[in-house]
Write a protein that holds these residues in place. Structure first.
Motif, PDB file in Angstrom:
ATOM      1  N   GLU A  47     -89.363 -48.352  47.107  1.00 56.67           N
ATOM      2  CA  GLU A  47     -90.082 -49.052  47.726  1.00 56.67           C
ATOM      3  C   GLU A  47     -90.299 -49.985  46.588  1.00 56.67           C
ATOM      4  O   GLU A  47     -90.036 -50.863  45.572  1.00 56.67           O
ATOM      5  CB  GLU A  47     -91.124 -48.925  48.144  1.00 56.67           C
ATOM      6  CG  GLU A  47     -91.830 -49.127  49.461  1.00 56.67           C
ATOM      7  CD  GLU A  47     -93.078 -48.937  49.220  1.00 56.67           C
ATOM      8  OE1 GLU A  47     -93.705 -49.438  49.234  1.00 56.67           O
ATOM      9  OE2 GLU A  47     -93.094 -47.837  49.310  1.00 56.67           O
ATOM     10  N   ASP A  48     -89.077 -51.617  47.782  1.00 63.12           N
ATOM     11  CA  ASP A  48     -89.717 -53.160  47.431  1.00 63.12           C
ATOM     12  C   ASP A  48     -88.256 -53.584  46.502  1.00 63.12           C
ATOM     13  O   ASP A  48     -88.791 -53.981  45.835  1.00 63.12           O
ATOM     14  CB  ASP A  48     -90.992 -53.523  46.866  1.00 63.12           C
ATOM     15  CG  ASP A  48     -91.966 -53.359  48.104  1.00 63.12           C
ATOM     16  OD1 ASP A  48     -91.862 -53.427  49.504  1.00 63.12           O
ATOM     17  OD2 ASP A  48     -93.384 -53.104  47.977  1.00 63.12           O
ATOM     18  N   ARG A  97     -90.424 -45.095  53.436  1.00 62.84           N
ATOM     19  CA  ARG A  97     -91.298 -46.278  54.004  1.00 62.84           C
ATOM     20  C   ARG A  97     -90.060 -45.322  55.571  1.00 62.84           C
ATOM     21  O   ARG A  97     -88.862 -44.969  54.735  1.00 62.84           O
ATOM     22  CB  ARG A  97     -90.433 -47.503  53.589  1.00 62.84           C
ATOM     23  CG  ARG A  97     -91.927 -48.503  53.500  1.00 62.84           C
ATOM     24  CD  ARG A  97     -91.739 -49.796  53.374  1.00 62.84           C
ATOM     25  NE  ARG A  97     -92.684 -50.171  52.872  1.00 62.84           N
ATOM     26  CZ  ARG A  97     -91.751 -51.962  52.001  1.00 62.84           C
ATOM     27  NH1 ARG A  97     -91.572 -51.624  51.509  1.00 62.84           N
ATOM     28  NH2 ARG A  97     -93.788 -52.312  51.598  1.00 62.84           N
ATOM     29  N   VAL A  99     -91.571 -55.381  54.717  1.00 62.56           N
ATOM     30  CA  VAL A  99     -90.839 -54.806  54.149  1.00 62.56           C
ATOM     31  C   VAL A  99     -89.136 -55.487  53.417  1.00 62.56           C
ATOM     32  O   VAL A  99     -89.131 -55.038  53.194  1.00 62.56           O
ATOM     33  CB  VAL A  99     -89.726 -54.253  56.012  1.00 62.56           C
ATOM     34  CG1 VAL A  99     -89.325 -54.934  56.061  1.00 62.56           C
ATOM     35  CG2 VAL A  99     -89.195 -52.619  55.324  1.00 62.56           C
ATOM     36  N   ASP A 119     -93.766 -53.077  59.543  1.00 62.54           N
ATOM     37  CA  ASP A 119     -94.183 -53.034  58.187  1.00 62.54           C
ATOM     38  C   ASP A 119     -94.553 -54.885  58.269  1.00 62.54           C
ATOM     39  O   ASP A 119     -92.728 -54.850  57.662  1.00 62.54           O
ATOM     40  CB  ASP A 119     -93.618 -52.483  56.994  1.00 62.54           C
ATOM     41  CG  ASP A 119     -94.172 -52.513  56.211  1.00 62.54           C
ATOM     42  OD1 ASP A 119     -94.758 -53.779  55.501  1.00 62.54           O
ATOM     43  OD2 ASP A 119     -94.284 -51.315  54.900  1.00 62.54           O
ATOM     44  N   THR A 143     -91.688 -58.742  63.273  1.00 62.03           N
ATOM     45  CA  THR A 143     -92.968 -57.994  62.663  1.00 62.03           C
ATOM     46  C   THR A 143     -92.564 -59.001  60.476  1.00 62.03           C
ATOM     47  O   THR A 143     -93.098 -59.394  59.375  1.00 62.03           O
ATOM     48  CB  THR A 143     -92.660 -56.587  62.513  1.00 62.03           C
ATOM     49  OG1 THR A 143     -93.328 -57.175  63.975  1.00 62.03           O
ATOM     50  CG2 THR A 143     -93.834 -56.660  61.544  1.00 62.03           C
ATOM     51  N   ARG A 185    -100.165 -52.470  61.304  1.00 58.66           N
ATOM     52  CA  ARG A 185    -100.291 -52.381  60.200  1.00 58.66           C
ATOM     53  C   ARG A 185    -101.493 -53.592  59.727  1.00 58.66           C
ATOM     54  O   ARG A 185    -101.007 -54.376  58.373  1.00 58.66           O
ATOM     55  CB  ARG A 185     -98.765 -52.944  59.547  1.00 58.66           C
ATOM     56  CG  ARG A 185     -98.453 -51.552  59.993  1.00 58.66           C
ATOM     57  CD  ARG A 185     -98.264 -50.758  59.864  1.00 58.66           C
ATOM     58  NE  ARG A 185     -98.147 -50.513  58.680  1.00 58.66           N
ATOM     59  CZ  ARG A 185     -97.126 -49.515  58.246  1.00 58.66           C
ATOM     60  NH1 ARG A 185     -95.871 -49.190  59.068  1.00 58.66           N
ATOM     61  NH2 ARG A 185     -96.593 -49.650  57.281  1.00 58.66           N
ATOM     62  N   ALA A 200     -90.887 -48.144  61.015  1.00 63.69           N
ATOM     63  CA  ALA A 200     -91.988 -48.471  60.588  1.00 63.69           C
ATOM     64  C   ALA A 200     -92.189 -50.024  61.391  1.00 63.69           C
ATOM     65  O   ALA A 200     -91.290 -51.391  60.459  1.00 63.69           O
ATOM     66  CB  ALA A 200     -92.914 -48.138  59.944  1.00 63.69           C
TER      67      ALA A 200
END
Length: 468
Positions: free
Chosen positions: A51-52, A74, A83, A80, A108, A379, A78
């Motif tokens: 993640e990231d 993740r 992201v 997010d 998003t 979120r 989704a």
């Protein structure tokens, strides 16, 4: 710091933009959805798609052919906002695009992209940093993204500004600047005018400050007066020494952020006005410094409130609820369709839920259910806390109608909310947020420092309820 409007570009098929791929560990293992050679390069550099994590796939002559962004656990589908927020800091200046993304997902993710390039640079030499640009797909609208990013930026800037430059007078200036931008009406009661107009608690808490930083009540209105009434109240304690119940040095270190509730009220107001929601908006900000001087209010003092209830001062460091009491009473006098307050109110809220999950209090089940849905949709997290009536007598006073603090030391966030509830008009739908307004640790798109919480969820709730 680049302006949010500089961080996004509308779709342009002639523009050469570097693709960004969202990659799960499974994608990396099977090589699906990746450009040619990317899987091999990822293995070479040890990219695991955590993640990231970010991996730059090289192209000819030192260029970047593609960017891989790890999803970890993740869900790629989704919505997010953060992201791809790790990307701007990891890539060279240029224009980028999501390799495969629909309009809603791209809009998003674009918010986190913009917020990742935020930096509070008011006191630093200009570094001329070039924005990293995200090109949106065909049909995506950058304007709502800019609006949300600008509102979050406003909150962050206000909270990050030291108290020397963000006293009650400067907070008034910020509100007046916002009002001028959107054609809102604004007025302010300052100093002794508060007593003349029956705001005794705001005056009592702020009276120890020097003359130029006198207590005040900022009152802004916008919209059609016949439209549904939405009233926001924000705690504007621009610095909190604790008063005569003085805080420790460590406890005082972050007290420049004690006006975070006011910053949130102004940030949400900016969103409401920029979206031109069909509501009649009112924003009330009691702006004070809880200072120490010969005129400081004292433990054991009893003061009247605008509502007529008397309050014994159990602790001068429980001052935020005092200034909010007068403002909530004034807000209730107009019987708005919904009353919302934001306050950096209690350390107990952080003990209960930590800095990243703001406690929310609601006295209306229908409002809470709709807000809970809005929170999940965008979120923007929060957690409902109970207005447990069994703790009301913890605020009893032997000499006044109530005390501003509980002697028990238990359930501090709940007893603070119960105190505020005494000043909310009977039958009014009310939401109270005991926010932290601060990132205690850096995360992609959310640097350490001032932060906006719950205002995106509140905007979605208001749009769903009153119409976009």
């Amino acid at each position: 710091m680049p302006a949010p409007i500089e961080c996004l570009a509308p779709f342009d098929k002639t523009l050469d933009a570097t693709p960004i791929y969202l990659v799960s560990p499974a994608d990396l293992a099977n090589g699906k959805r990746l450009p040619v050679g990317a899987r091999e390069w990822a293995a070479t550099v040890g990219f695991k798609a955590g993640e990231d994590s970010v991996c730059l796939v090289p192209g000819p002559k030192g260029s970047v052919k593609a960017v891989l962004v790890g999803l970890g656990a993740r869900d790629a589908k989704a919505l997010d906002p953060f992201v791809i927020a790790a990307v701007p800091a990891a890539v060279p200046a240029g224009t980028y695009k999501l390799a495969t993304a629909g309009r809603t997902f791209a809009e998003t993710a674009a918010l986190g992209w913009c917020l990742a390039q935020y930096g509070f640079d008011r006191y630093k030499a200009a570094n001329g940093k070039t924005p990293v640009v995200l090109m949106l797909p065909d049909g995506a609208d950058p304007v709502p993204v800019w609006q949300e990013a600008e509102a979050v930026t406003l909150v962050r800037d206000l909270v990050n500004t030291p108290a020397e430059d963000m006293g009650p007078d400067a907070l008034q200036d910020a509100a007046e600047e916002l009002a001028e931008e959107f054609g809102a009406a604004i007025s302010t009661l300052v100093g002794e005018e508060l007593l003349d107009e029956n705001y005794p608690m705001i005056h009592a808490v702020g009276r120890a400050a020097e003359a130029g930083r006198a207590p005040r009540l900022i009152d802004m209105t916008w919209g059609d007066e016949d439209a549904p009434k939405v009233t926001l109240v924000g705690k504007g304690v621009c610095f909190d020494t604790g008063g005569l119940d003085l805080k420790t040095a460590s406890g005082m270190r972050l007290m420049k952020k004690d006006m975070g509730g006011a910053a949130h009220a102004l940030g949400l107001a900016r969103l409401i006005m920029s979206r031109n929601l069909p509501v009649c908006l009112r924003v009330l900000v009691p702006a004070v410094e809880n200072s120490v001087s010969g005129s400081s209010f004292r433990p054991g003092d009893v003061f009247p409130t605008r509502k007529g209830l008397s309050v014994e001062i159990g602790n001068t460091d429980a001052e935020g609820r005092l200034v909010l009491s007068d403002a909530l009473t004034a807000a209730s006098e107009e019987t708005p369709d919904i009353l919302i307050d934001f306050a950096t109110l209690t350390g107990a809220a952080r003990v209960a839920l930590g800095p990243e999950l703001p406690p929310a209090y609601a006295n209306d089940e229908g409002v809470w259910k709709a807000l809970e849905k809005a929170s999940g949709d965008v979120r923007d997290p929060m957690w409902r806390m109970p207005l447990h009536t069994g703790y009301r007598d913890d605020l009893d006073s032997p000499i006044a109608d109530l005390c501003n603090s509980s002697e028990s030391g238990f359930a501090g966030s709940i007893t603070a909310a119960l105190f505020l509830q005494r000043f909310v008009g009977e039958g009014l739908p009310w939401l109270h947020f005991d926010i932290y307004a601060w990132n205690a640790k850096p995360r992609p798109g959310r640097p350490k420092g001032g932060e906006a919480q719950v205002i995106r969820a509140m905007l979605r709730y208001l749009e769903d309820r009153f119409g976009a």
